[in-house]
Enzyme design. Structure first.
Site, PDB file in Angstrom:
ATOM      1  N   PHE A   1       0.849  -1.195   0.000  1.00 19.85           N
ATOM      2  CA  PHE A   1       0.000   0.000   0.000  1.00 19.85           C
ATOM      3  C   PHE A   1       0.881   1.240   0.000  1.00 19.85           C
ATOM      4  O   PHE A   1       1.871   1.283   0.740  1.00 19.85           O
ATOM      5  CB  PHE A   1      -0.892   0.041   1.256  1.00 19.85           C
ATOM      6  CG  PHE A   1      -1.993  -0.982   1.251  1.00 19.85           C
ATOM      7  CD1 PHE A   1      -1.703  -2.330   1.392  1.00 19.85           C
ATOM      8  CD2 PHE A   1      -3.318  -0.583   1.110  1.00 19.85           C
ATOM      9  CE1 PHE A   1      -2.721  -3.275   1.389  1.00 19.85           C
ATOM     10  CE2 PHE A   1      -4.341  -1.520   1.102  1.00 19.85           C
ATOM     11  CZ  PHE A   1      -4.044  -2.869   1.235  1.00 19.85           C
TER      12      PHE A   1
ATOM     13  N   TYR B   1       3.452   8.328   1.076  1.00 19.33           N
ATOM     14  CA  TYR B   1       4.185   7.055   1.008  1.00 19.33           C
ATOM     15  C   TYR B   1       4.437   6.590  -0.426  1.00 19.33           C
ATOM     16  O   TYR B   1       5.136   5.612  -0.639  1.00 19.33           O
ATOM     17  CB  TYR B   1       3.453   5.955   1.795  1.00 19.33           C
ATOM     18  CG  TYR B   1       3.647   6.045   3.302  1.00 19.33           C
ATOM     19  CD1 TYR B   1       3.312   7.201   3.998  1.00 19.33           C
ATOM     20  CD2 TYR B   1       4.163   4.975   4.031  1.00 19.33           C
ATOM     21  CE1 TYR B   1       3.474   7.287   5.375  1.00 19.33           C
ATOM     22  CE2 TYR B   1       4.330   5.047   5.412  1.00 19.33           C
ATOM     23  CZ  TYR B   1       3.983   6.208   6.067  1.00 19.33           C
ATOM     24  OH  TYR B   1       4.150   6.280   7.430  1.00 19.33           O
TER      25      TYR B   1
ATOM     26  N   VAL C   1       5.466  -0.644   2.497  1.00 19.73           N
ATOM     27  CA  VAL C   1       6.143  -0.048   1.342  1.00 19.73           C
ATOM     28  C   VAL C   1       7.380   0.762   1.750  1.00 19.73           C
ATOM     29  O   VAL C   1       8.263   1.007   0.931  1.00 19.73           O
ATOM     30  CB  VAL C   1       5.165   0.834   0.525  1.00 19.73           C
ATOM     31  CG1 VAL C   1       4.854   2.157   1.231  1.00 19.73           C
ATOM     32  CG2 VAL C   1       5.686   1.074  -0.880  1.00 19.73           C
TER      33      VAL C   1
ATOM     34  N   THR D   1       5.481  -5.464  23.234  1.00 20.76           N
ATOM     35  CA  THR D   1       4.437  -4.429  23.339  1.00 20.76           C
ATOM     36  C   THR D   1       3.084  -4.956  22.836  1.00 20.76           C
ATOM     37  O   THR D   1       2.467  -4.383  21.952  1.00 20.76           O
ATOM     38  CB  THR D   1       4.842  -3.166  22.559  1.00 20.76           C
ATOM     39  OG1 THR D   1       5.196  -3.557  21.216  1.00 20.76           O
ATOM     40  CG2 THR D   1       6.024  -2.480  23.199  1.00 20.76           C
TER      41      THR D   1
ATOM     42  N   GLU E   1      -1.125  -4.532  14.123  1.00 23.31           N
ATOM     43  CA  GLU E   1      -0.008  -5.380  14.577  1.00 23.31           C
ATOM     44  C   GLU E   1      -0.359  -6.090  15.889  1.00 23.31           C
ATOM     45  O   GLU E   1       0.016  -7.247  16.103  1.00 23.31           O
ATOM     46  CB  GLU E   1       1.259  -4.543  14.755  1.00 23.31           C
ATOM     47  CG  GLU E   1       2.492  -5.367  15.057  1.00 23.31           C
ATOM     48  CD  GLU E   1       3.765  -4.566  14.894  1.00 23.31           C
ATOM     49  OE1 GLU E   1       4.369  -4.616  13.805  1.00 23.31           O
ATOM     50  OE2 GLU E   1       4.136  -3.848  15.850  1.00 23.31           O
TER      51      GLU E   1
HETATM   52  N1  UDP Z   1       0.728   3.727   4.751  1.00 22.37           N
HETATM   53  C1  UDP Z   1       0.516   4.542   3.640  1.00 22.37           C
HETATM   54  N2  UDP Z   1       0.330   5.874   3.826  1.00 22.37           N
HETATM   55  C2  UDP Z   1       0.324   6.462   5.049  1.00 22.37           C
HETATM   56  C3  UDP Z   1       0.553   5.650   6.169  1.00 22.37           C
HETATM   57  C4  UDP Z   1       0.760   4.271   5.995  1.00 22.37           C
HETATM   58  O1  UDP Z   1       0.501   4.061   2.507  1.00 22.37           O
HETATM   59  O2  UDP Z   1       0.164   7.694   5.129  1.00 22.37           O
HETATM   60  C5  UDP Z   1       0.905   2.268   4.555  1.00 22.37           C
HETATM   61  C6  UDP Z   1       2.275   1.943   3.979  1.00 22.37           C
HETATM   62  O3  UDP Z   1       2.180   0.777   3.181  1.00 22.37           O
HETATM   63  C7  UDP Z   1       3.087   1.675   5.233  1.00 22.37           C
HETATM   64  C8  UDP Z   1       2.062   0.950   6.095  1.00 22.37           C
HETATM   65  O4  UDP Z   1       0.820   1.598   5.797  1.00 22.37           O
HETATM   66  O5  UDP Z   1       4.241   0.901   4.904  1.00 22.37           O
HETATM   67  C9  UDP Z   1       2.308   0.980   7.603  1.00 22.37           C
HETATM   68  O6  UDP Z   1       2.502   2.284   8.070  1.00 22.37           O
HETATM   69  P1  UDP Z   1       3.935   2.759   8.636  1.00 22.37           P
HETATM   70  O7  UDP Z   1       4.996   2.230   7.739  1.00 22.37           O
HETATM   71  O8  UDP Z   1       3.900   4.245   8.829  1.00 22.37           O
HETATM   72  O9  UDP Z   1       4.002   2.026  10.036  1.00 22.37           O
HETATM   73  P2  UDP Z   1       5.360   1.626  10.794  1.00 22.37           P
HETATM   74  O10 UDP Z   1       6.066   0.597   9.951  1.00 22.37           O
HETATM   75  O11 UDP Z   1       6.177   2.888  10.931  1.00 22.37           O
HETATM   76  O12 UDP Z   1       4.873   1.083  12.101  1.00 22.37           O
END
Ligand code: UDP
Ligand code: MN
Length: 305
Positions: free
Chosen positions: A72, A77, A163, A196, A254
């Site tokens: 996504f 992103y 992503v 967590t 998660e």
């Molecule tokens: N994502 C996105 N746009 C956003 C926020 C999240 O496309 O504004 C998608 C993207 O695929 C990202 C995933 O949701 O890799 C998980 O969010 P993020 O990577 O911010 O979470 P983290 O890995 O930092 O916990």
């Protein structure tokens, strides 16, 4: 005299040797979790040195498998798409049939990336959202519907990936299994009371103290289509129940994924080689970095803080 002395020395050596091996054996059997190549339910923990890539490739080459891969990229992103896809084309299931499904709110921002043999990319439009938590959690329902409506009977396996990541090394058929979880790069060497997990009983993601095997990342999971469909459907339902009760689990989907894996144990676990973190690149706790979260400024890329 010299002979007797050396005989005593020999006996003493035997005693020390046996005691030490006894200690090692005791330590090993009494602390099952000290093993890092297998889980307590005998699922392999995949890491460098536990498989022969040529051999395992040749076994899977005899099957005509397709691996769906979802990612996504909404809002800012989209900037991560190019590196993700280009690096995937270098390292990810090279030589096997892969179908990427990229979900975005800006199809015009998807860069042209040359796909390797038998690799295909489909871009799907999804509505943008105001909260990064909603984007992240909303993936479960979109994935559930994708599998139900389009992938059933068409693909064998699926991996669902973040992503904001990049491939640096091989990610291949050694990762395939019925239900596959990846150890979170921050917690793989932590005791479980420091995981967590969601600790509020009101949430469907609640895991009580003293329970839980590992802390898994939601940035990468996969398995057979049927098993991952069940996973996404269950997590989507649990997320909906929480939303109806006005509670959001501490680490969103998660937390629900970790609850799911507590009840339905993964049949294969991938070591943190399969999701490292660029900001700790120099730390030598893994033999090879295959896939890694890139460094990002959350305040700058997320739609909300
Ligand atoms: N994502 C996105 N746009 C956003 C926020 C999240 O496309 O504004 C998608 C993207 O695929 C990202 C995933 O949701 O890799 C998980 O969010 P993020 O990577 O911010 O979470 P983290 O890995 O930092 O916990
Ligand atoms: Mn991420």
């Amino acid at each position: 005299m010299r002979l007797r002395q050396s005989f005593h020395f020999f006996l003493f050596g035997m005693f020390v040797g046996l005691s030490l091996s006894g200690l090692i054996f005791f330590g090993y059997t009494s602390s099952w979790f000290s093993r890092t190549d297998v889980t307590p339910w005998l699922a392999p923990v995949v890491c460098e040195g536990t498989f022969d890539s040529n051999l395992i490739d040749s076994i899977y080459k005899q099957q005509n498998i397709t691996i769906a891969t979802t990612v996504f990229a909404l809002g800012k992103y989209t900037r991560f798409i190019k590196d993700f896809l280009e690096s995937a084309e270098e390292h990810y299931f090279v030589g096997f049939r892969v179908h990427y499904y990229l979900f975005t709110d800006q199809p015009e921002a998807v860069p042209e990336v040359k796909m390797g043999k038998n690799h295909h990319l489909t871009v799907r439009i999804v509505p943008s959202m105001d909260r990064w938590q909603d984007i992240s959690m909303g993936r479960m329902e979109i994935l559930e519907k994708l599998m139900e409506n389009e992938l059933a009977n068409k693909v064998d396996y699926i991996f669902c990936l973040d992503v904001d990541t990049k491939f640096y090394g091989r990610w291949g058929v050694e990762t395939l299994g019925r239900l596959v979880g990846v150890l979170h790069p921050w917690f793989f060497d932590y005791p479980r009371d420091q995981f967590t997990y969601e600790r509020r009983q009101e949430s469907q993601a609640f895991i009580p103290a003293g329970e839980g095997d590992y802390y898994y990342t939601a940035a990468a999971f996969g398995g057979s289509l049927a098993d991952v469909h069940h996973l996404t459907k269950t997590c989507r339902k649990q997320l909906n129940i929480d939303a109806a009760n006005s509670i959001e689990a501490i680490w969103h989907e998660e937390s629900h994924l970790n609850k799911y894996f507590l009840n339905k144990k993964p049949s294969k676990v991938l070591s943190p080689e399969y999701l490292w973190r660029d900001i700790n690149m120099s730390v030598g706790q893994v033999k090879i970095i295959r896939f890694s979260h890139v460094a990002k400024n959350n305040a700058e890329v997320r739609p909300n803080v």
